[in-house]
Design an enzyme around this catalytic site. Structure first.
Site, mmCIF file in Angstrom:
data_model
loop_
_atom_site.group_PDB
_atom_site.id
_atom_site.type_symbol
_atom_site.label_atom_id
_atom_site.label_comp_id
_atom_site.label_asym_id
_atom_site.label_seq_id
_atom_site.Cartn_x
_atom_site.Cartn_y
_atom_site.Cartn_z
ATOM 1 N N THR A 96 0.903 -1.187 -0.073
ATOM 2 C CA THR A 96 -0.076 0.028 0.055
ATOM 3 C C THR A 96 0.747 1.141 0.077
ATOM 4 O OG1 THR A 96 -1.677 -1.269 1.252
ATOM 5 C CG2 THR A 96 -1.900 1.366 1.131
ATOM 6 N N LYS A 172 -6.947 1.160 -3.373
ATOM 7 C CA LYS A 172 -6.527 0.511 -2.189
ATOM 8 C C LYS A 172 -6.707 1.802 -1.001
ATOM 9 C CE LYS A 172 -4.574 -1.924 1.071
ATOM 10 N NZ LYS A 172 -5.269 -2.884 1.849
ATOM 11 N N LYS A 241 -0.524 5.331 8.222
ATOM 12 C CA LYS A 241 0.471 5.825 7.084
ATOM 13 C C LYS A 241 -0.467 5.743 5.872
ATOM 14 C CE LYS A 241 1.892 2.437 4.961
ATOM 15 N NZ LYS A 241 1.503 1.692 3.780
#
Length: 297
Positions: A96, A172, A241
């Site tokens: 990711t 995503k 994050k």
């Protein structure tokens, strides 16, 4: 049978690599901490001492690492993937990361004569182990077509998002944001119910058997109803994050993301408490904190 290299053997990476091995592929693995490759070695995988060595004969390379810096270093750094990757090989970037990171790395692959296909995945480590992931795929059409049979060993379905490798990463980031929004909504609803004298578990059972009868609400809702956030699917720092990447993308595209800011702040508060050995959904406890509910575990 294909020659595959898998780089990054955290809980997700190890589970995915194991399924590729079970599918009969010749597998070479690499991890910065070599001991994490022991279980795969016992199952027949070859262990490399560097990314470059791991990919030297590979037709397909999978990477599953923590963040953009780790992926860039793994790909372009000393002894990185591009040092020895054969021409026409395909790098499946499963991490990711920011959409632009995969776009830039895809351009470097093209110069090298190889391909990058973004393949971020949805699912916890147990879903990865059961080959029940959902995969978003984007990149050059030829490479997407060639890697399709390999991906079948990893999940229950793939969705093609076209030629732009950054597109799958946008999906995503949006997906992780939507999960966070569902967690926040359930936490607020269950907490209001609790303070109104309605048991959290009863709220959970009613909603997940009627209006919200879906895996996301059932899975995360159970954690929130019980206020027990084990086992760890992903720690708060990892998803924080991801939300930061989401907010950065929103700024770049001039899209206000007020809900994403709320989830980011919840995760920041959770990290400030040093709650890392706990699932990221534990940010739902901040809703209980704000409401003065102090019976969570």
């Amino acid at each position: 049978m294909s020659k595959i290299a898998f780089l990054g053997l955290g809980r997700m990476g190890e589970a995915m690599a194991t399924n590729l091995l079970k599918a009969g592929h010749a597998l070479t693995v690499y991890n910065r901490t070599p001991e994490k490759a022991d279980a795969l070695k016992q199952q027949g995988a070859r262990v490399a001492t560097s990314p470059a060595e791991a990919v030297r004969e590979a037709e397909f390379v999978f990477s599953m690492v923590t963040d953009d810096h780790a992926l860039t270093e793994l790909t372009t750094g000393p002894d990185g993937i591009l040092s020895d990757l054969p021409a026409n090989a395909i790098h499946a970037s499963c991490s990711t990361v920011a959409p632009e990171t995969n776009r830039q790395l895809a351009a470097q692959h093209a110069t090298h004569g190889s391909y990058l296909v973004a393949v971020p995945v949805f699912g916890k480590p147990d879903a990865a182990a059961a080959a029940k992931l959902w995969l978003a795929v984007a990149g050059p059409a030829e490479a997407r077509e060639r890697i399709k049979p390999i991906l079948a060993a990893l999940g229950q379905g793939t969705q093609d998002f076209g030629d732009d490798p950054g597109a799958a990463n946008v999906v995503k980031l949006c997906g992780n944001f939507m999960l966070g929004a569902a967690i926040e909504a359930m936490a607020e609803a269950f907490t209001l119910g609790q303070k109104s004298g309605i048991p959290r578990q009863q709220m959970y059972e009613f909603f997940t058997s009627t209006l919200f009868n879906s895996p996301v609400y059932k899975g995360y809702g159970k954690l929130i109803a019980e206020e027990h956030y084990q086992p760890v699917g992903a720690p708060p720092s990892i998803i924080r994050k991801d939300l930061k990447l989401m907010l950065n993308e929103g700024r770049e595209r001039v899209v206000p993301l007020p809900f994403a800011n709320i989830i980011f702040d919840r995760l920041s508060a959770t990290m400030a408490r040093n709650d890392e050995n706990i699932d990221w959904a534990s940010f739902a406890q901040r809703v209980s904190d704000d409401a003065g509910v102090d019976n969570y575990k």
